[in-house]
Scaffold this active site. Structure first.
Site, PDB file in Angstrom:
ATOM      1  N   SER A  75       0.807  -1.227   0.000  1.00  0.00           N
ATOM      2  CA  SER A  75       0.000   0.000   0.000  1.00  0.00           C
ATOM      3  C   SER A  75       0.840   1.277   0.000  1.00  0.00           C
ATOM      4  CB  SER A  75      -0.968   0.023   1.183  1.00  0.00           C
ATOM      5  OG  SER A  75      -0.293   0.290   2.389  1.00  0.00           O
ATOM      6  N   LYS A 110       0.897   4.744   6.479  1.00  0.00           N
ATOM      7  CA  LYS A 110       0.196   5.568   5.484  1.00  0.00           C
ATOM      8  C   LYS A 110       0.861   6.940   5.423  1.00  0.00           C
ATOM      9  CE  LYS A 110      -2.835   2.352   4.860  1.00  0.00           C
ATOM     10  NZ  LYS A 110      -2.713   1.527   3.676  1.00  0.00           N
TER      11      LYS A 110
END
Length: 187
Positions: free
Chosen positions: A46, A88
């Site tokens: 991700s 993230k």
């Protein structure tokens, strides 16, 4: 007491001091690591191409007390529901208005460059796809908006992860330390 006995006592004393010093230094390093830094394993794609699967990063936990978080920081979030942690990129701060249109990010109606995605956006664009779909969102007070750099394959604030609070944030990435031959600060 003779000179030999005095010399032996001095050697023992020096040895004791050296051993105690080593123990104290090890305890100090352990405490600093425990309080201020935490190693973290990257699992999944991700955050590609910035961070790759199986890389290890050092997370600066002290940032919570020394200056807070900034847009663009790579952060580690702990999800209390699943018990898992995720890496993230911090995109929006509390109160921000986030808009993505035609693969261009706008924060509070100002165009924002994402240099960490420049090459990746170009690759995706050449294949006829946009990296990030269009959306608009207001970041509530006390919350943060996060996205993975691999926008096509990331569970984040857009699609199910929700917006973390400051309590959910463990810290910011300070160093990629493994593999050793690829040590760097990811930004």
């Amino acid at each position: 007491m003779n000179a030999k006995t005095i010399t032996l006592k001095k050697k023992r004393k020096i040895k004791t001091i050296v051993v105690l010093s080593i123990i104290m230094i090890a305890a100090l390093i352990f405490t600093i690591r425990l309080v201020f830094y935490k190693p973290f394993l990257i699992e999944g794609s991700s955050m590609a191409p910035t961070l790759k699967d199986s890389e290890r990063i050092l997370v600066d936990k002290a940032v919570k007390w020394t200056g807070g978080f900034h847009r663009g920081d790579i952060i580690v979030i702990h999800d209390k529901k699943s018990g898992r942690s995720f890496v993230k990129r911090l995109i929006g701060l509390p109160g921000d208005s986030i808009k993505m249109k035609n693969d261009q990010l706008y924060i509070n109606d100002k165009k924002v460059e994402e240099p960490y995605l420049k090459e990746y956006k170009q690759e995706v664009k050449e294949s006829g796809v946009t990296l990030t779909g269009d959306f608009e969102v207001e970041v509530p007070s006390g919350k943060y908006f996060v996205m993975g750099d691999n926008r096509l394959n990331s569970l984040d604030s857009r699609n199910g992860m929700g917006m973390p609070s400051e309590d959910d944030i463990i810290g910011t990435e300070s160093l990629v330390f493994y593999p050793f031959g690829e040590m760097r600060q990811a930004k």
